[in-house]
Design a protein around this motif. Structure first.
Motif, short mmCIF file in Angstrom:
data_model
loop_
_atom_site.label_atom_id
_atom_site.label_comp_id
_atom_site.label_asym_id
_atom_site.label_seq_id
_atom_site.Cartn_x
_atom_site.Cartn_y
_atom_site.Cartn_z
N THR A 34 -3.19 14.98 121.73
CA THR A 34 -2.07 14.23 122.73
C THR A 34 -1.12 15.07 122.69
O THR A 34 -0.79 16.14 121.88
CB THR A 34 -1.69 12.93 121.94
OG1 THR A 34 -0.66 12.51 122.82
CG2 THR A 34 -1.05 13.18 120.75
N HIS A 57 -4.86 21.81 128.07
CA HIS A 57 -5.09 22.60 128.85
C HIS A 57 -5.47 23.82 128.89
O HIS A 57 -5.93 24.67 129.46
CB HIS A 57 -3.79 22.55 130.02
CG HIS A 57 -3.55 21.16 130.60
ND1 HIS A 57 -4.16 20.66 131.80
CD2 HIS A 57 -2.56 20.12 130.18
CE1 HIS A 57 -3.76 19.61 131.98
NE2 HIS A 57 -3.00 19.07 131.12
N LYS A 134 -9.59 13.05 142.35
CA LYS A 134 -10.49 12.47 141.39
C LYS A 134 -12.22 12.85 141.94
O LYS A 134 -12.88 13.21 141.12
CB LYS A 134 -10.25 10.79 141.48
CG LYS A 134 -9.48 10.20 140.70
CD LYS A 134 -9.55 10.69 139.24
CE LYS A 134 -8.70 9.80 138.25
NZ LYS A 134 -9.13 9.88 136.66
N1 LIG Z 1 -5.99 2.02 134.18
C1 LIG Z 1 -6.65 1.55 135.24
O1 LIG Z 1 -6.42 0.51 135.98
C2 LIG Z 1 -7.45 2.60 135.92
C3 LIG Z 1 -8.12 2.60 136.87
C4 LIG Z 1 -9.09 3.28 137.20
C5 LIG Z 1 -9.32 4.62 136.79
N2 LIG Z 1 -8.47 4.89 135.57
C6 LIG Z 1 -8.66 6.23 135.23
O2 LIG Z 1 -8.90 6.00 133.76
C7 LIG Z 1 -8.14 7.17 133.11
C8 LIG Z 1 -7.27 6.35 131.80
O3 LIG Z 1 -6.26 5.83 132.25
P1 LIG Z 1 -5.28 4.76 131.48
O4 LIG Z 1 -4.77 3.72 132.33
O5 LIG Z 1 -5.75 4.69 130.20
O6 LIG Z 1 -4.14 5.71 131.60
P2 LIG Z 1 -3.04 6.08 130.56
O7 LIG Z 1 -2.77 5.06 129.95
O8 LIG Z 1 -1.90 6.62 131.32
O9 LIG Z 1 -3.76 7.41 129.78
C9 LIG Z 1 -3.92 8.56 130.18
C10 LIG Z 1 -3.75 9.44 129.19
O10 LIG Z 1 -3.62 11.07 129.98
C11 LIG Z 1 -3.08 11.82 129.09
N3 LIG Z 1 -2.39 12.56 130.29
C12 LIG Z 1 -1.56 12.04 131.33
N4 LIG Z 1 -1.31 13.28 132.13
C13 LIG Z 1 -1.58 14.45 131.39
C14 LIG Z 1 -1.46 15.73 131.67
N5 LIG Z 1 -0.72 16.12 132.60
N6 LIG Z 1 -2.15 16.39 130.87
C15 LIG Z 1 -2.62 16.14 129.52
N7 LIG Z 1 -2.94 14.80 129.34
C16 LIG Z 1 -2.32 13.78 130.13
C17 LIG Z 1 -1.91 11.24 128.48
O11 LIG Z 1 -2.30 11.33 127.09
P3 LIG Z 1 -0.81 11.98 126.26
O12 LIG Z 1 0.29 11.20 126.74
O13 LIG Z 1 -1.19 11.36 124.97
O14 LIG Z 1 -0.89 13.32 126.02
C18 LIG Z 1 -2.55 9.75 128.45
O15 LIG Z 1 -2.58 8.80 127.28
C19 LIG Z 1 -7.66 7.65 133.97
O16 LIG Z 1 -8.14 8.87 134.47
C20 LIG Z 1 -7.30 6.91 135.05
O17 LIG Z 1 -7.20 7.75 136.38
C21 LIG Z 1 -7.60 3.82 135.13
#
Ligand SMILES: NC(=O)c1ccc[n+]([C@@H]2O[C@H](COP(=O)([O-])OP(=O)(O)OC[C@H]3O[C@@H](n4cnc5c(N)ncnc54)[C@H](OP(=O)(O)O)[C@@H]3O)[C@@H](O)[C@H]2O)c1
Length: 320
Positions: A34, A57, A134
């Motif tokens: 994280t 990264h 995506k």
């Molecule tokens: N939630 C939905 O409704 C939904 C629907 C369709 C697809 N998705 C996809 O599912 C995945 C997870 O979604 P989520 O809702 O769990 O999102 P989330 O709660 O925002 O979690 C995403 C994680 O990605 C990491 N992150 C974000 N920006 C980053 C960056 N620039 N560099 C490195 N790490 C980064 C963060 O980790 P840290 O802050 O811990 O570093 C964060 O915990 C995503 O790819 C999203 O596009 C989500």
């Protein structure tokens, strides 16, 4: 055979926490990198889960993280980026360059399985930068063949106790007398976060069936955005009239919201709603039965859930 050790990149987020819970419960050892350990509260106390603060990264960091891993799950995703063509630089970094590095590190470290969470609607010709980036990320993941067995998961919008979707509308219904809504007639098929976690567990457990597959993840029911907002606002005891906005006005509203430090909505989000966000076939793979919104959401947004939520400050104070 199920893996012994899994790296969850983006595992401290909303969906990642549910997956970490599911894997920890199955006795799998989980490693979560994280950017900020102090914000990883959800997963810090789980048994079998190690959380480390690092920069995923960096390819050498990835190689180190993947050293003893049997599988990697990539959940990194963002909703907002500076703009660009075909997608902005922040989308490029998180959705395309990072998966490309993850694939290279899987190959270099001999990790045999990669599960990549994309999104329903990912398409190189999609109307939004989010969706186009995506699609490019998916292309990078498919290039892992043949050394790495990949699975791409494409969820519709995901709901759960800590989601940023239904909870947002619940909060807005609490403060706004009417809800002006862009994309009101866009259709969604929301999927429960625990169902997404269950699919990931099945992919890990039956890697042969998941190998080089793209699975859509959706719930049992298709709703318009307006129906979802009306349902949630009634559930939280603030039924509000929804005023559908034509796209021009929705873009204006979103453009203003983009000025906030953490925007609730962007013009790119509005564009993404031009296409329905619904599954083209079975909602879930592995014969799993999807959970209905009505079966679980009242547990946290309904009257009983609200009652329990009143004690949350005391629970936090007592660290329980
Ligand atoms: N939630 C939905 O409704 C939904 C629907 C369709 C697809 N998705 C996809 O599912 C995945 C997870 O979604 P989520 O809702 O769990 O999102 P989330 O709660 O925002 O979690 C995403 C994680 O990605 C990491 N992150 C974000 N920006 C980053 C960056 N620039 N560099 C490195 N790490 C980064 C963060 O980790 P840290 O802050 O811990 O570093 C964060 O915990 C995503 O790819 C999203 O596009 C989500």
């Amino acid at each position: 055979m199920s893996p012994q050790r899994v790296v969850l990149i983006g595992g401290a987020g909303f969906i990642g926490s549910a997956i970490a819970n599911r894997l920890a419960e199955a006795g799998i050892s989980v490693l979560i990198p994280t950017r900020r350990r102090s914000r990883a509260g959800q997963v810090l106390l789980l048994p079998n889960v190690e959380v480390i603060e690092t920069d995923c990264h960096d390819e050498s960091v990835l190689n180190e993280l993947f050293e003893d891993a049997d599988a990697v799950v990539n959940l990194v995703g963002i909703l907002h980026s500076r703009s660009g063509s075909p997608y902005g630089p922040d989308f490029a970094r998180a959705h395309v360059e990072l998966p490309t590095r993850i694939v290279a590190a899987c190959k270099a470290s001999g990790v045999g399985q990669l599960i990549h969470v994309s999104a329903l609607g990912a398409d190189a010709a999609a109307p939004s930068e989010y969706q186009r980036s995506k699609a490019a990320g998916e292309q990078a993941v498919r290039a892992a063949t043949p050394e790495v067995a990949w699975t791409i998961l494409r969820p519709s919008v995901v709901f759960g106790r800590d989601d940023g979707f239904l909870n947002l509308f619940a909060r807005l219904a609490g403060v706004l007398p009417i809800i002006p809504l862009g994309g009101a007639s866009a259709r969604f098929q929301p999927v429960y976060v625990e169902d997404v976690a269950e699919v990931v567990w099945h992919c890990l457990n039956d890697s042969a069936a998941a190998r080089d597959q793209t699975f859509e993840l959706a719930g049992p029911t298709v709703y318009t955005l307006r129906q979802l907002v009306e349902y949630v606002s009634a559930l939280v005891g603030h039924p509000r009239p929804v005023i559908p906005l034509p796209e021009g006005l929705a873009m204006l509203q979103a453009g203003l919201m983009e000025l906030a430090p953490r925007p609730l909505m962007s013009r790119d989000n509005v564009r993404s709603m031009r296409a329905d966000n619904i599954a083209t076939a079975a909602p879930l793979p592995f014969g799993l039965r999807p959970t209905a919104i009505e079966a679980v959401v009242p547990g946290w947004l309904g009257p009983a859930g609200n009652q329990r939520a009143r004690y949350n400050p005391m629970r936090r104070h007592a660290r329980r």
